[in-house]
Scaffold this active site. Structure first.
Site, PDB file in Angstrom:
ATOM      1  N   HIS A  87       1.026  -1.203   0.045  1.00 32.46           N
ATOM      2  CA  HIS A  87       0.207   0.151  -0.002  1.00 32.46           C
ATOM      3  C   HIS A  87       0.982   1.165   0.135  1.00 32.46           C
ATOM      4  O   HIS A  87       1.863   1.374   0.457  1.00 32.46           O
ATOM      5  CB  HIS A  87      -1.141  -0.086   1.340  1.00 32.46           C
ATOM      6  CG  HIS A  87      -0.204  -0.072   2.558  1.00 32.46           C
ATOM      7  ND1 HIS A  87      -0.346   1.055   3.157  1.00 32.46           N
ATOM      8  CD2 HIS A  87      -0.084  -1.071   3.266  1.00 32.46           C
ATOM      9  CE1 HIS A  87       0.339   0.841   4.407  1.00 32.46           C
ATOM     10  NE2 HIS A  87       0.412  -0.267   4.469  1.00 32.46           N
ATOM     11  N   ASP A  89      -0.391   4.271   0.928  1.00 34.97           N
ATOM     12  CA  ASP A  89      -1.029   5.165   1.965  1.00 34.97           C
ATOM     13  C   ASP A  89      -0.039   5.396   3.096  1.00 34.97           C
ATOM     14  O   ASP A  89       0.454   4.133   3.375  1.00 34.97           O
ATOM     15  CB  ASP A  89      -2.606   5.273   2.305  1.00 34.97           C
ATOM     16  CG  ASP A  89      -2.708   3.743   2.712  1.00 34.97           C
ATOM     17  OD1 ASP A  89      -2.419   2.829   2.040  1.00 34.97           O
ATOM     18  OD2 ASP A  89      -3.355   3.505   3.898  1.00 34.97           O
ATOM     19  N   ASP A 118       6.329   0.961   6.792  1.00 27.19           N
ATOM     20  CA  ASP A 118       4.900   0.504   6.684  1.00 27.19           C
ATOM     21  C   ASP A 118       4.368   1.565   5.757  1.00 27.19           C
ATOM     22  O   ASP A 118       3.765   2.625   5.970  1.00 27.19           O
ATOM     23  CB  ASP A 118       4.270   0.557   7.816  1.00 27.19           C
ATOM     24  CG  ASP A 118       2.712   0.046   7.879  1.00 27.19           C
ATOM     25  OD1 ASP A 118       2.334  -0.113   6.791  1.00 27.19           O
ATOM     26  OD2 ASP A 118       2.119   0.606   8.874  1.00 27.19           O
ATOM     27  N   GLU A 152      -4.880   1.466   3.097  1.00 27.63           N
ATOM     28  CA  GLU A 152      -4.581   0.240   4.045  1.00 27.63           C
ATOM     29  C   GLU A 152      -4.880   0.675   5.446  1.00 27.63           C
ATOM     30  O   GLU A 152      -5.411  -0.154   6.132  1.00 27.63           O
ATOM     31  CB  GLU A 152      -3.202  -0.392   3.841  1.00 27.63           C
ATOM     32  CG  GLU A 152      -3.098  -1.759   4.296  1.00 27.63           C
ATOM     33  CD  GLU A 152      -2.862  -1.785   5.913  1.00 27.63           C
ATOM     34  OE1 GLU A 152      -3.120  -2.839   6.467  1.00 27.63           O
ATOM     35  OE2 GLU A 152      -2.321  -0.837   6.333  1.00 27.63           O
ATOM     36  N   GLU A 153      -4.562   1.858   5.864  1.00 29.02           N
ATOM     37  CA  GLU A 153      -4.674   2.249   7.144  1.00 29.02           C
ATOM     38  C   GLU A 153      -5.989   2.734   7.720  1.00 29.02           C
ATOM     39  O   GLU A 153      -6.301   2.977   8.800  1.00 29.02           O
ATOM     40  CB  GLU A 153      -3.578   3.551   7.373  1.00 29.02           C
ATOM     41  CG  GLU A 153      -2.180   3.215   6.743  1.00 29.02           C
ATOM     42  CD  GLU A 153      -1.355   2.040   7.662  1.00 29.02           C
ATOM     43  OE1 GLU A 153      -2.347   1.381   8.705  1.00 29.02           O
ATOM     44  OE2 GLU A 153      -0.404   1.723   7.590  1.00 29.02           O
ATOM     45  N   ASP A 176       3.814  -6.419   4.169  1.00 28.73           N
ATOM     46  CA  ASP A 176       3.346  -5.468   5.020  1.00 28.73           C
ATOM     47  C   ASP A 176       3.528  -5.849   6.322  1.00 28.73           C
ATOM     48  O   ASP A 176       2.552  -5.592   7.016  1.00 28.73           O
ATOM     49  CB  ASP A 176       1.969  -4.997   4.653  1.00 28.73           C
ATOM     50  CG  ASP A 176       1.361  -3.687   5.111  1.00 28.73           C
ATOM     51  OD1 ASP A 176       2.476  -3.049   5.677  1.00 28.73           O
ATOM     52  OD2 ASP A 176       0.147  -3.578   5.157  1.00 28.73           O
ATOM     53  N   ARG A 348      -8.800  -7.124  18.670  1.00 28.36           N
ATOM     54  CA  ARG A 348      -8.163  -8.325  17.637  1.00 28.36           C
ATOM     55  C   ARG A 348      -8.340  -9.671  18.607  1.00 28.36           C
ATOM     56  O   ARG A 348      -7.960  -9.647  19.722  1.00 28.36           O
ATOM     57  CB  ARG A 348      -6.731  -7.992  17.510  1.00 28.36           C
ATOM     58  CG  ARG A 348      -6.470  -6.505  17.171  1.00 28.36           C
ATOM     59  CD  ARG A 348      -6.900  -6.135  15.793  1.00 28.36           C
ATOM     60  NE  ARG A 348      -6.787  -4.646  15.640  1.00 28.36           N
ATOM     61  CZ  ARG A 348      -5.844  -4.318  14.661  1.00 28.36           C
ATOM     62  NH1 ARG A 348      -4.965  -4.825  14.041  1.00 28.36           N
ATOM     63  NH2 ARG A 348      -5.764  -2.960  14.368  1.00 28.36           N
ATOM     64  N   HIS A 439       3.648   2.947  12.436  1.00 29.26           N
ATOM     65  CA  HIS A 439       2.474   3.934  13.281  1.00 29.26           C
ATOM     66  C   HIS A 439       2.917   4.771  14.184  1.00 29.26           C
ATOM     67  O   HIS A 439       2.346   5.493  14.874  1.00 29.26           O
ATOM     68  CB  HIS A 439       1.592   2.889  13.744  1.00 29.26           C
ATOM     69  CG  HIS A 439       0.747   2.143  12.692  1.00 29.26           C
ATOM     70  ND1 HIS A 439      -0.667   1.498  12.855  1.00 29.26           N
ATOM     71  CD2 HIS A 439       0.902   1.782  11.508  1.00 29.26           C
ATOM     72  CE1 HIS A 439      -1.034   1.017  11.637  1.00 29.26           C
ATOM     73  NE2 HIS A 439      -0.047   1.024  10.721  1.00 29.26           N
TER      74      HIS A 439
HETATM   75 ZN   LIG Z   1       1.066  -1.400   6.271  1.00 25.39          ZN
END
Ligand SMILES: [Zn+2]
Length: 467
Positions: A87, A89, A118, A152-153, A176, A348, A439
């Site tokens: 990705h 983005d 990332d 993706e984010e 990723d 999760r 992140h």
């Molecule tokens: Zn990613």
């Protein structure tokens, strides 16, 4: 044919770095406020996609841009498709950077910048892995596509679009995540709990603001409070800072007392690595005599969510032998005395529990506090058989190139695009032992890791498509 994959990667070093620098310089954060018909997710994500595709075009590949949402670089032909999903983005930069997040900066062999890890760095490494086949005149027996998403984010808008309009890939991987390989991904469910706007007189919560995204532990939190007990409040805050692992400040403004807490950002799949500034701020405020919806909003966070990344307090903690623990992140917390409160939680979860059970647990607590809950997104757990060639071949290549012994596939809480393919796994590019800064502020990736990943990708694509 014998190819020295690592030597090949070394040959691409300069061009790879210059391409990556260009990608990093595009702040490709989803920007709904500035979306247009041409740029459905804002200009940045589309510009980064176009830039990535332009490299493929330059190097003689077939490329296609599907509505500025997703695109692919293609090589070879055949009925089957081998896909790599990356990705273009990136997450918002957030605070705390020592360099410009959108200017790739090299320090001691590390590349700093949003997207180095990332996923611009790894995605581009996969692209150069694909180039190794083409530049060596190797023709694969199937079609290979490097698919580049632009969202993706957040919601995977682009990659979902691809799967709607293009044929399903047969197998593949997403560069990723991390090495050695991820063959299982936990379920991922997000919920929004909302509260009213009523308030009290002794302490009034005018504003509360923490968090940018559901999939990130908030590093910052601010609140605006009105009270006549200024001195007591300020003393308590100073005392709180002394005892807790956060920094912050407090000041009187014309509108009330403004408090600010700084914790530590982290990825929502491992919330224990962060210090959630928002839940800490709610825990601090919850000791005062707030009333009404403001009180309910604060106690929901402070009493049921704070400092509990395994969700014991709401009673959905669960561990599965193969897929591991359920984790919870409180990603967004907002209150405004004019409009009300909102708390966004992201879970999760392994097999053995489901999103409805989590919803029920949240409803039970919210009910008591006058809140309302709805599920806002959900993905079921994903698991690929460890005996599938996609797992075995990739692990063998990884072991061969790194010399690692006893490599085993793993299960994680992060969701990668790989889960969209029944035979999809996540493969790299974070090596064991390298700090995970995805992140986070000061995101980086060692140059040598990226070149190693490139070599592994090159051989992997070759083994799975051309041998
Ligand atoms: Zn990613």
């Amino acid at each position: 044919m014998t190819i020295d994959w690592q030597k090949q990667a070394e040959k691409y070093r300069d061009q790879y770095l210059s391409d990556l620098k260009e990608l990093i310089s595009i702040p490709s954060v989803r920007d709904d406020e500035h979306k247009t018909d041409d740029y459905p997710l804002g200009e940045g994500p589309a510009k980064a996609l176009q830039k990535f595709l332009s490299f493929g075009e330059r190097d003689g590949f077939t490329v296609k841009n599907l509505d500025n949402l997703v695109g692919y670089i293609e090589y070879g032909s055949g009925e089957q498709t081998f896909a790599m999903q990356s990705h273009a983005d990136v997450m918002p930069a957030g605070d705390g950077w020592e360099t410009n997040p959108f200017e790739m900066t090299e320090k001691n062999g590390n590349l700093y910048g949003r997207g180095t890890s990332d996923d611009k760095g790894p995605g581009l490494a996969a692209y150069y892995g694909l180039r190794m086949l083409k530049d060596n005149g190797i023709l694969p027996k199937m079609k290979i596509r490097l698919i580049i998403g632009t969202d993706e984010e957040s919601d995977w808008t682009g990659m979902k679009h691809y799967f709607e309009v293009e044929p399903q890939p047969t197998l593949g991987f997403s560069p990723d995540a991390e090495f050695p390989l991820i063959n299982g991904e936990k379920g991922n469910a997000a919920y929004e709990t909302t509260f009213g706007k009523t308030n009290g007189a002794e302490y009034t919560l005018k504003e509360f603001d923490s968090g940018l995204r559901t999939n990130m532990v908030p590093g910052n939190a601010t609140a605006l409070i009105e009270t006549d007990n200024n001195e007591k409040f300020v003393d308590a805050f100073t005392d709180f800072l002394d005892k807790q692992p956060l920094s912050g400040d407090i000041k009187a403004t014309g509108d009330g007392i403004a408090v600010h807490l700084i914790g530590k950002q982290a990825h929502a799949m491992a919330p224990e690595n962060g210090i959630n500034a928002g839940t800490y701020l709610a825990a601090f405020l919850n000791q005062f005599n707030f009333e009404g919806a403001a009180k309910q909003f604060l106690s929901f966070i402070a009493e049921y969510l704070h400092d509990d990344t395994r969700a014991h307090k709401i009673g959905v903690n669960h561990v599965d032998d193969v897929m591991g623990e359920l984790t919870m992140n409180v990603g967004i917390m907002k209150f405004d005395f004019r409009t009300g409160g909102l708390v966004n939680t992201n879970f999760r979860y392994p097999k053995g529990i489901n999103d409805t059970q989590i919803l029920q647990a949240l409803l039970k607590v919210a009910d008591k506090l006058g809140g309302e809950v709805k599920e806002i997104s959900h993905m079921v757990p994903h698991y690929v058989d460890p005996d599938d060639p996609i797992v075995k071949t990739l692990l063998a290549v990884y072991a061969q190139q790194t010399g690692a012994k006893d490599v085993k596939p793993e299960v994680v809480g992060g969701g990668t695009y790989a889960r969209m393919m029944p035979r999809g796994v996540a493969f790299g590019a974070l090596f064991p032992g390298t700090q995970d800064t995805m992140h986070q502020a000061n995101e980086f990736q060692p140059i040598n890791d990226l070149l190693k990943a490139m070599a592994i990708y090159g051989q992997s694509i070759y083994e799975l498509t051309a041998k």
